[in-house]
Structures are given as C-alpha cells and as structure tokens.
Motif scaffolding. Structure first.
Motif, PDB file in Angstrom:
ATOM      1  N   ALA A   8      30.092  44.508  42.956  1.00  0.00           N
ATOM      2  CA  ALA A   8      30.422  43.630  44.076  1.00  0.00           C
ATOM      3  C   ALA A   8      31.717  42.855  43.864  1.00  0.00           C
ATOM      4  CB  ALA A   8      29.278  42.658  44.299  1.00  0.00           C
ATOM      5  N   ALA A   9      32.032  42.547  42.587  1.00  0.00           N
ATOM      6  CA  ALA A   9      33.178  41.675  42.358  1.00  0.00           C
ATOM      7  C   ALA A   9      34.290  42.421  41.653  1.00  0.00           C
ATOM      8  CB  ALA A   9      32.743  40.480  41.500  1.00  0.00           C
ATOM      9  N   PRO A  10      35.530  42.260  42.137  1.00  0.00           N
ATOM     10  CA  PRO A  10      36.640  42.887  41.426  1.00  0.00           C
ATOM     11  C   PRO A  10      36.824  42.196  40.083  1.00  0.00           C
ATOM     12  CG  PRO A  10      37.438  41.454  43.182  1.00  0.00           C
ATOM     13  CD  PRO A  10      35.946  41.465  43.281  1.00  0.00           C
ATOM     14  N   GLN A  11      37.294  42.917  39.078  1.00  0.00           N
ATOM     15  CA  GLN A  11      37.483  42.316  37.761  1.00  0.00           C
ATOM     16  C   GLN A  11      38.898  42.578  37.274  1.00  0.00           C
ATOM     17  OE1 GLN A  11      34.322  42.439  35.004  1.00  0.00           O
ATOM     18  NE2 GLN A  11      33.316  41.320  36.610  1.00  0.00           N
ATOM     19  N   TRP A  12      39.338  41.733  36.348  1.00  0.00           N
ATOM     20  CA  TRP A  12      40.621  41.998  35.713  1.00  0.00           C
ATOM     21  C   TRP A  12      40.477  43.261  34.885  1.00  0.00           C
ATOM     22  CZ3 TRP A  12      44.037  39.013  37.878  1.00  0.00           C
ATOM     23  CH2 TRP A  12      43.640  37.755  38.342  1.00  0.00           C
ATOM     24  N   SER A  13      41.559  44.060  34.805  1.00  0.00           N
ATOM     25  CA  SER A  13      41.415  45.336  34.125  1.00  0.00           C
ATOM     26  C   SER A  13      41.377  45.175  32.620  1.00  0.00           C
ATOM     27  CB  SER A  13      42.543  46.268  34.529  1.00  0.00           C
ATOM     28  OG  SER A  13      43.746  45.706  34.094  1.00  0.00           O
ATOM     29  N   SER A  14      41.827  44.053  32.091  1.00  0.00           N
ATOM     30  CA  SER A  14      41.777  43.867  30.647  1.00  0.00           C
ATOM     31  C   SER A  14      41.743  42.382  30.362  1.00  0.00           C
ATOM     32  CB  SER A  14      43.029  44.455  30.005  1.00  0.00           C
ATOM     33  OG  SER A  14      44.146  43.721  30.449  1.00  0.00           O
ATOM     34  N   ARG A  15      41.377  42.063  29.093  1.00  0.00           N
ATOM     35  CA  ARG A  15      41.348  40.661  28.710  1.00  0.00           C
ATOM     36  C   ARG A  15      42.759  40.065  28.790  1.00  0.00           C
ATOM     37  NH1 ARG A  15      41.187  37.492  23.898  1.00  0.00           N
ATOM     38  NH2 ARG A  15      41.964  39.240  22.716  1.00  0.00           N
ATOM     39  N   LEU A  16      43.711  40.860  28.305  1.00  0.00           N
ATOM     40  CA  LEU A  16      45.084  40.384  28.338  1.00  0.00           C
ATOM     41  C   LEU A  16      45.523  40.144  29.785  1.00  0.00           C
ATOM     42  CD1 LEU A  16      47.468  39.745  26.528  1.00  0.00           C
ATOM     43  CD2 LEU A  16      48.311  42.051  26.977  1.00  0.00           C
ATOM     44  N   GLY A  17      45.077  41.031  30.663  1.00  0.00           N
ATOM     45  CA  GLY A  17      45.426  40.880  32.076  1.00  0.00           C
ATOM     46  C   GLY A  17      44.973  39.534  32.597  1.00  0.00           C
ATOM     47  N   ARG A  72      30.258  31.989  35.811  1.00  0.00           N
ATOM     48  CA  ARG A  72      28.830  31.826  35.999  1.00  0.00           C
ATOM     49  C   ARG A  72      28.480  31.863  37.493  1.00  0.00           C
ATOM     50  NH1 ARG A  72      23.697  30.921  33.615  1.00  0.00           N
ATOM     51  NH2 ARG A  72      24.749  31.432  31.680  1.00  0.00           N
ATOM     52  N   GLY A  73      29.312  31.214  38.301  1.00  0.00           N
ATOM     53  CA  GLY A  73      28.939  31.033  39.711  1.00  0.00           C
ATOM     54  C   GLY A  73      29.336  32.178  40.627  1.00  0.00           C
ATOM     55  N   ARG A  74      30.478  32.803  40.338  1.00  0.00           N
ATOM     56  CA  ARG A  74      30.996  33.904  41.180  1.00  0.00           C
ATOM     57  C   ARG A  74      31.301  33.453  42.614  1.00  0.00           C
ATOM     58  NH1 ARG A  74      32.323  38.243  37.938  1.00  0.00           N
ATOM     59  NH2 ARG A  74      31.303  37.701  36.037  1.00  0.00           N
ATOM     60  N   GLY A  75      31.904  34.394  43.337  1.00  0.00           N
ATOM     61  CA  GLY A  75      32.219  34.089  44.738  1.00  0.00           C
ATOM     62  C   GLY A  75      33.503  33.283  44.840  1.00  0.00           C
ATOM     63  N   SER A  76      33.490  32.230  45.637  1.00  0.00           N
ATOM     64  CA  SER A  76      34.659  31.369  45.753  1.00  0.00           C
ATOM     65  C   SER A  76      34.386  30.112  44.936  1.00  0.00           C
ATOM     66  CB  SER A  76      34.866  30.971  47.206  1.00  0.00           C
ATOM     67  OG  SER A  76      33.822  30.105  47.598  1.00  0.00           O
ATOM     68  N   THR A  77      35.361  29.199  44.906  1.00  0.00           N
ATOM     69  CA  THR A  77      35.127  27.972  44.148  1.00  0.00           C
ATOM     70  C   THR A  77      33.965  27.174  44.755  1.00  0.00           C
ATOM     71  OG1 THR A  77      36.131  25.943  43.358  1.00  0.00           O
ATOM     72  CG2 THR A  77      37.094  26.860  45.315  1.00  0.00           C
ATOM     73  N   VAL A  78      33.796  27.278  46.083  1.00  0.00           N
ATOM     74  CA  VAL A  78      32.687  26.580  46.740  1.00  0.00           C
ATOM     75  C   VAL A  78      31.339  27.194  46.341  1.00  0.00           C
ATOM     76  CG1 VAL A  78      31.613  26.032  48.959  1.00  0.00           C
ATOM     77  CG2 VAL A  78      34.087  25.898  48.705  1.00  0.00           C
ATOM     78  N   SER A  79      31.225  28.516  46.462  1.00  0.00           N
ATOM     79  CA  SER A  79      29.925  29.120  46.137  1.00  0.00           C
ATOM     80  C   SER A  79      29.640  29.009  44.644  1.00  0.00           C
ATOM     81  CB  SER A  79      29.852  30.568  46.621  1.00  0.00           C
ATOM     82  OG  SER A  79      30.938  31.293  46.158  1.00  0.00           O
ATOM     83  N   ALA A  80      30.698  29.073  43.807  1.00  0.00           N
ATOM     84  CA  ALA A  80      30.473  28.936  42.360  1.00  0.00           C
ATOM     85  C   ALA A  80      29.892  27.556  42.060  1.00  0.00           C
ATOM     86  CB  ALA A  80      31.782  29.139  41.603  1.00  0.00           C
TER      87      ALA A  80
END
Ligand code: PHE
Length: 449
Positions: A8-17, A72-80
């Motif tokens: 459901a959530a896009p992620q950074w492709s690497s830690r360095l990214g 931990r919260g995911r989503g936007s800053t509001v939903s997190a």
C-alpha cells in the motif's frame, strides 16, 4: 518504486536513498541562504554555538522522533499522529500541514531568486567585480514586482512538477547526485574566498565568541533556525518517515541528517562571510548577502562563468529538494485525508501557494511599506513559522513520542546493533524534558518580545 514490504505504501529504494532525501529536505536555502545572514546579524559564534548544540541534542532526538512517528503511523502526518496518539493529536498534525504550507509560500520566493540567478549565470550576467553593481542587481530582482513574481512562479512550477512525479523518481534521484556536487563547489569557493585580502576578518567574525553578542534573541533565533534547518515541526520528517522500511536504523539516519545540515551551514558561512569582509559588505546585509557576495568569487576563478552555472544548478536543486518535501506534506494530507489524486492535490496546493506567496514576493516591492509588528510580510511569516509554529509542532511530537507513547518510540528507535539502554535514557531526557522546556522558552520569547 520498491513496494516489496507493504504494497500500500511507496518506500524509499534504499537506506541511503532515505538519508539523502531527508538530508536533501534539511539542506537547502536554510543552510545556504539564511544561515550566513542570520549568523551575521546575531554576532557569529554567539549564534553558531547554540545552533550546533541545539542541533546535536534537541534537534537530533526530534528528528528521530518524527521519523519514528511517521514509520509507526503511516499515511499523512495527520493520520500518523492520529493513529499513534489518538484523535486529538491528529489536529496537531493538521497544524503542521498548515506550517508547511506557509513556509513553502515564502520559501518559493527565495527559490525563485536562485532560478533567476541561474538564468543570469547562463547569460553571463552574474560574474562581476563590482559590489555596487551586484547589490543593484539583487535589489532590482526583488523590488521589481513582475520579475520577483515571475521567478517565484517558475520555482513553484518546478516544485509542483517534481512532486507530481512521485516519491522515488522525483526526489531521491535529484538528491543523490547534486548534493555532493554542491558541497565540492562550496569548498572550492571557500578556498578561493579565503585567499582574498581581508578575508580572514570574516572567519574571525564567524568564529570569535563575543559574550556581548549573546542575547535572549540570539539564542531564540538559533533555536528557530535549528527547527528550520532540520525541517522540524512541519510534518516533513513524519511524512518522509511513513515511507521508511522497518530495517532502517532511525538513530543513524537522524545523526547523518543533523551532521550534514550543520556541515552545510558552516560551509555556507565560510563561503559567504570572508568574501563579504574582503569586499567591504556588512555581515548583516540581510537576505541578499549570499547572492551579492558569491558572484564576486566567481569572478576570480578560472572559467568562473561556467562554475557559476554549475553552482546555481546545484543551489536550485538543493532548494527544490526542500520545497518538494514541504509540498509533499500538503499533498500527502490532501491525498490521505480528503482523497485527492496526487495530481489534483499538487495542482490545488500549487494554485493556493501562488496566491499566498505572491504577498511575500510583493513585500519586497510595491508592498514594502506595509509592515506587521515592525516586519515586512515576508519577514513576519518567516519569524512566525521558524520561531513559533515549527517549535509548536515539535512540542507536540516531543510530548507524544516522549511521554504518551515512549515505549513505542523505543521500539521504533531500537535495532539489534543499538542504541543501548543508556543512550535511550539520554534520548528520553532530551525529548521529554529538555525539548519542551527549550521550545516553550523559545515560543515565549518569540511571542512576547
Ligand atoms: N530545512 C529546509 C532548509 O533549510 C527548509 C525546510 C523547513 C524544509 C521546514 C522543510 C520543512 O532549507
């Protein structure tokens, strides 16, 4: 975009990214444009030392807490914030969306200046030996309404276009190559600048500690600048944190963000202040300082014209990685809370930002006579955002992550290789006790003095 962990959530492709993108958000006009003239106006070391101390203590733990909150919260800053803390905290999340929106409205004006200087560099119009001409060039850009508005719009469009491309493609790739290039270019400018006669007075000005320069206002401004330069309290790191995979060590990433942002600020101070002294400019020359001094160093570098183009490209990208992070907060909010598509969210916020930001742009030109609390609209917005709204957003994060859900914070911060119990205890003291005290003192000083 790697979506292996959570579809459901896009992620950074690497830690360095992720580190690069967060550092890209942190390092921008704050370090390069704002730091030199704030340090100049606040007496050099009397501002720089508290800035470094705040960054490595309160700033560092707040960066970690914001990323942990987002992951931990995911989503936007509001939903997190709502998911981690409960309904009422969602409101504080909404407050940081507003903060990001306001910051971006005037940040894009300065971003526009970078775009304008890049255009000048391309036409060969920026390399000059004459301080008066360079001062006039800057004054002409900011006080001619149509020019200022035009470049502000260009920068806003660039920001919106980058954000519309999505998380990984838009942001990560830009940060990866051009930030290191910018650092190298700054080192070259520093070395050349230090060779100018009279330049060392600038170094002394920056690093000589003078007790008489330490005032409540200089310390308050150092705290406000810490928030600004680390992108704290505006929901940015919470939003970026929502894309961070579980395997990333948040303390390590936070440490790098803090160190790189101090480094960028110091490099920019060293690039600007010695040259300012060598050319007889006042250290508190205001927002034009970096734009007026740096061109005079280009003049003294072989192939300076080409160098100038490269420098402004990097500066523009540094500004863009920050402005995109601000827009991302608003876009994530509109997407998650109000179910906008990414494109509709980008276009709507871009249009609203144009209207609001125009007021800041015009406050350098035909509306310059209009002041609020003795400041121009631009300065007023910057002051309220840096010294009141961002610290208030940081306070909410400190209370939530340091008090209400400290156990969760510990889980998010812990990895098999650390931090140990003593380090976590120290983080608790910084987050739950020192941050609220310092923030309240800053906001109090900002509001009542
Ligand atoms: N930290 C950015 C800079 O120094 C500005 C910023 C502030 C970005 C708040 C995001 C959030 O340029």
């Amino acid at each position: 975009m790697s979506t292996a962990n959570t579809p459901a959530a896009p992620q950074w492709s690497s830690r360095l990214g992720f580190i690069l993108a967060s550092a890209g958000s942190a390092i921008g006009l704050g370090a390069i444009w704002k730091f030199p003239f704030w340090a100049g106006a606040n007496g050099g070391a009397a501002f720089i030392i508290p800035f470094i101390v705040f960054t490595m203590t309160v700033g560092l733990v707040l960066v970690a807490a914001e990323i942990a909150l987002g992951r931990r919260g995911r989503g936007s800053t509001v939903s997190a914030m709502r998911r981690v803390g409960g309904r009422a905290w969602g409101l504080m999340g909404a407050f940081s969306v507003l903060t990001s929106f306001l910051i971006l409205s005037y940040y894009a004006v300065v971003g526009g200046w970078c775009a304008a200087y890049l255009a000048n560099a391309v036409t060969g119009d920026v390399v000059s030996n004459d301080p008066a001409a360079l001062r006039a060039q800057f004054a002409d850009l900011v006080s001619t309404d149509w020019k200022n508005l035009f470049w502000f719009a260009v920068f806003l469009l660039l920001t919106a276009a980058t954000a519309a491309l999505g998380v990984e493609r838009g942001i990560e790739r830009l940060a990866k190559y051009l930030m290191p290039t910018l650092f190298v270019l700054m080192v070259v400018l520093i070395v050349r600048g230090l060779m100018l006669p009279g330049a060392w007075a600038g170094v002394e000005y920056l690093f000589d500690f003078r007790w008489e320069s330490v005032t409540a206002a200089s310390i308050r401004d150092a705290m406000g600048f810490t928030f600004f330069s680390l992108s704290l309290g505006a929901g940015v790191l919470v939003t970026y944190g929502t894309y961070v995979p579980k395997s990333t060590s948040i303390p390590k990433a936070s440490f790098w963000v803090a160190v790189l942002s101090i480094e960028a600020a110091l490099l920019s101070g060293l690039m600007t202040m010695p040259a300012a002294f060598a050319f007889g400019l006042s250290p508190d020359a205001g927002p034009g300082l970096v734009f007026i001094t740096v061109p005079m160093i280009f003049e003294r570098i072989p192939a300076g014209g080409l160098f100038a183009v490269l420098f402004y490209v990097c500066l523009l990208v540094a500004a863009l990685t920050s402005s995109v992070s601000l827009l991302e907060v608003v876009v994530a909010f509109l997407k998650n809370e109000w179910h906008f598509s990414r494109r509709a969210a980008t276009v709507t916020s871009g249009a609203l930002l144009f209207v609001l930001g125009s007021i800041s742009a015009l406050s350098f030109g035909s509306w310059s006579g209009f002041t609020l609390f003795g400041r121009s609209i631009f300065d007023c917005l910057d002051f309220i955002c840096s010294n009141v709204m961002m610290p208030a957003g940081g306070l909410a994060v400190a209370l939530l992550m340091g008090w209400k859900v400290w156990e969760t914070t510990c889980t998010e911060l812990s990895t098999p290789s650390g931090p140990g119990p003593a380090a976590l205890e120290l983080a608790r003291v910084l987050l739950a006790y020192l941050s609220p005290i310092l923030i309240l003192a800053t906001v109090y000083q900002g509001v009542f003095f």
